[in-house]
Design a protein around this motif. Structure first.
Motif, PDB file in Angstrom:
ATOM      1  N   VAL A   2       0.864  -1.177   0.000  1.00 48.99           N
ATOM      2  CA  VAL A   2       0.000   0.000   0.000  1.00 48.99           C
ATOM      3  C   VAL A   2       0.901   1.227   0.000  1.00 48.99           C
ATOM      4  N   CYS A   3       0.559   2.204  -0.824  1.00 48.68           N
ATOM      5  CA  CYS A   3       1.317   3.453  -0.816  1.00 48.68           C
ATOM      6  C   CYS A   3       0.375   4.641  -0.909  1.00 48.68           C
ATOM      7  N   PRO A   4       0.798   5.767  -0.341  1.00 45.79           N
ATOM      8  CA  PRO A   4       0.017   6.990  -0.543  1.00 45.79           C
ATOM      9  C   PRO A   4       0.317   7.563  -1.920  1.00 45.79           C
ATOM     10  N   GLU A   5      -0.661   8.224  -2.488  1.00 45.80           N
ATOM     11  CA  GLU A   5      -0.499   8.903  -3.767  1.00 45.80           C
ATOM     12  C   GLU A   5       0.514  10.036  -3.577  1.00 45.80           C
ATOM     13  N   ALA A   6       1.460  10.353  -4.372  1.00 44.46           N
ATOM     14  CA  ALA A   6       1.663   9.892  -5.709  1.00 44.46           C
ATOM     15  C   ALA A   6       3.126   9.508  -5.948  1.00 44.46           C
ATOM     16  N   LYS A   7       4.089  10.171  -5.256  1.00 42.97           N
ATOM     17  CA  LYS A   7       5.484   9.981  -5.643  1.00 42.97           C
ATOM     18  C   LYS A   7       6.025   8.584  -5.382  1.00 42.97           C
ATOM     19  N   GLY A   8       5.409   7.829  -4.495  1.00 41.71           N
ATOM     20  CA  GLY A   8       5.876   6.478  -4.213  1.00 41.71           C
ATOM     21  C   GLY A   8       5.264   5.400  -5.104  1.00 41.71           C
TER      22      GLY A   8
ATOM     23  N   LYS B  70     -10.131  -5.656  -0.845  1.00 44.18           N
ATOM     24  CA  LYS B  70      -8.916  -6.373  -1.268  1.00 44.18           C
ATOM     25  C   LYS B  70      -7.929  -6.523  -0.115  1.00 44.18           C
ATOM     26  N   LEU B  71      -7.913  -5.554   0.785  1.00 45.48           N
ATOM     27  CA  LEU B  71      -6.955  -5.538   1.894  1.00 45.48           C
ATOM     28  C   LEU B  71      -7.403  -6.383   3.086  1.00 45.48           C
ATOM     29  N   ASP B  72      -8.696  -6.637   3.185  1.00 42.41           N
ATOM     30  CA  ASP B  72      -9.248  -7.349   4.346  1.00 42.41           C
ATOM     31  C   ASP B  72      -8.535  -8.687   4.568  1.00 42.41           C
ATOM     32  N   GLY B  73      -7.995  -8.844   5.769  1.00 45.44           N
ATOM     33  CA  GLY B  73      -7.324 -10.082   6.150  1.00 45.44           C
ATOM     34  C   GLY B  73      -5.895 -10.228   5.634  1.00 45.44           C
ATOM     35  N   LYS B  74      -5.400  -9.238   4.929  1.00 46.36           N
ATOM     36  CA  LYS B  74      -4.068  -9.330   4.330  1.00 46.36           C
ATOM     37  C   LYS B  74      -2.984  -8.766   5.249  1.00 46.36           C
ATOM     38  N   ARG B  75      -1.785  -9.292   5.046  1.00 49.76           N
ATOM     39  CA  ARG B  75      -0.577  -8.755   5.697  1.00 49.76           C
ATOM     40  C   ARG B  75       0.042  -7.782   4.702  1.00 49.76           C
ATOM     41  N   VAL B  76       0.107  -6.495   5.084  1.00 51.92           N
ATOM     42  CA  VAL B  76       0.540  -5.482   4.137  1.00 51.92           C
ATOM     43  C   VAL B  76       1.817  -4.778   4.577  1.00 51.92           C
ATOM     44  N   CYS B  77       2.504  -4.275   3.566  1.00 46.90           N
ATOM     45  CA  CYS B  77       3.677  -3.435   3.754  1.00 46.90           C
ATOM     46  C   CYS B  77       3.352  -2.078   3.155  1.00 46.90           C
ATOM     47  N   VAL B  78       3.531  -1.025   3.939  1.00 45.12           N
ATOM     48  CA  VAL B  78       3.322   0.335   3.468  1.00 45.12           C
ATOM     49  C   VAL B  78       4.628   0.823   2.848  1.00 45.12           C
ATOM     50  N   VAL B  79       4.532   1.413   1.658  1.00 45.59           N
ATOM     51  CA  VAL B  79       5.703   1.879   0.911  1.00 45.59           C
ATOM     52  C   VAL B  79       5.564   3.373   0.644  1.00 45.59           C
ATOM     53  N   ASP B  80       6.660   4.123   0.828  1.00 46.62           N
ATOM     54  CA  ASP B  80       6.652   5.541   0.474  1.00 46.62           C
ATOM     55  C   ASP B  80       8.047   5.943   0.008  1.00 46.62           C
ATOM     56  N   ASP B  81       8.129   7.086  -0.623  1.00 43.04           N
ATOM     57  CA  ASP B  81       9.431   7.568  -1.070  1.00 43.04           C
ATOM     58  C   ASP B  81      10.191   8.208   0.085  1.00 43.04           C
ATOM     59  N   VAL B  82       9.548   9.125   0.804  1.00 45.72           N
ATOM     60  CA  VAL B  82      10.169   9.837   1.915  1.00 45.72           C
ATOM     61  C   VAL B  82       9.175   9.905   3.072  1.00 45.72           C
ATOM     62  N   VAL B  83       9.664   9.664   4.275  1.00 44.44           N
ATOM     63  CA  VAL B  83       8.866   9.892   5.480  1.00 44.44           C
ATOM     64  C   VAL B  83       9.562  11.012   6.233  1.00 44.44           C
ATOM     65  N   SER B  84       8.800  12.049   6.606  1.00 43.77           N
ATOM     66  CA  SER B  84       9.389  13.199   7.283  1.00 43.77           C
ATOM     67  C   SER B  84       8.838  13.353   8.702  1.00 43.77           C
ATOM     68  N   THR B  85       7.649  13.887   8.826  1.00 48.54           N
ATOM     69  CA  THR B  85       7.043  14.055  10.147  1.00 48.54           C
ATOM     70  C   THR B  85       6.283  12.805  10.576  1.00 48.54           C
TER      71      THR B  85
END
Length: 182
Positions: A60-66, A120-135
């Motif tokens: 799972v990623c937030p929109e958009a750069k990742g 689609k996510l229900d019951g799944k093991r997910v990894c969150v992906v992003d380009d940069v984490v700041s705050t």
């Protein structure tokens, strides 16, 4: 102060333009969109770290750069991914919404997952992906949305941890990115 910051990552060098985002805060602007070589190299480096975590069912990623990084990782892992949007779209029915504040955006934003992606996510093991984490604001908002989908967040990964206040203890990242205060 120099107008650029030199980033060395995964055997690549990138000159990042310094951009003022608040009266006394300047960041080195990291934009990997369109940088195929950087996306591929960082995906390979993060993949090694993700594989050590065990089973991941979806990304799972937030929109958009990742998004391109998430896509590259999904291909390598053989899994699908969900993009959390930053606005409610007309096609969404029963969207799950959380507010967030980003270091690079002056006004509040929202993080949205529609009911189709939530299913689609229900019951799944997910990894969150992003380009940069700041705050960590966007990351926390995304986790709040994901908590309502029935999935389990087993890891969070990013290319860079920007020194914007998030401690990064629960984040897998490749390098740190300074902020510049004056």
């Amino acid at each position: 102060m120099s107008e650029h910051y030199t980033l060395n990552i995964c055997g690549l060098t990138r000159e990042l333009k310094k951009v003022r985002v608040a009266p006394h805060l300047t960041i080195a602007s990291f934009v990997m969109l369109g940088d195929t070589q950087l996306i591929e190299r960082t995906a390979d480096a993060l993949l090694e770290k993700i594989r050590a975590l065990g089973q991941i069912d979806m990304l799972v990623c937030p929109e958009a750069k990742g998004i391109p990084l998430t896509h590259a990782l999904a291909v390598r892992m053989g899994v699908d991914y969900v993009v959390a949007r930053k606005s409610v779209k007309a096609y969404m029915e029963h969207p799950i919404v959380e507010e967030t504040k980003s270091i690079t955006t002056s006004e509040k934003q929202i993080i949205v997952i529609d009911e189709t992606d939530a299913a689609k996510l229900d019951g799944k093991r997910v990894c969150v992906v992003d380009d940069v984490v700041s705050t960590g604001g966007s990351l926390h908002s995304l986790e709040a949305v994901l908590a309502k989908t029935g999935c389990t967040v087993v890891s969070k990964v990013a290319v860079l941890l920007e020194e914007g206040g998030y401690d990064g203890k629960d984040l897998i990242y490749l390098d740190r990115l300074p902020v510049f205060k004056d």
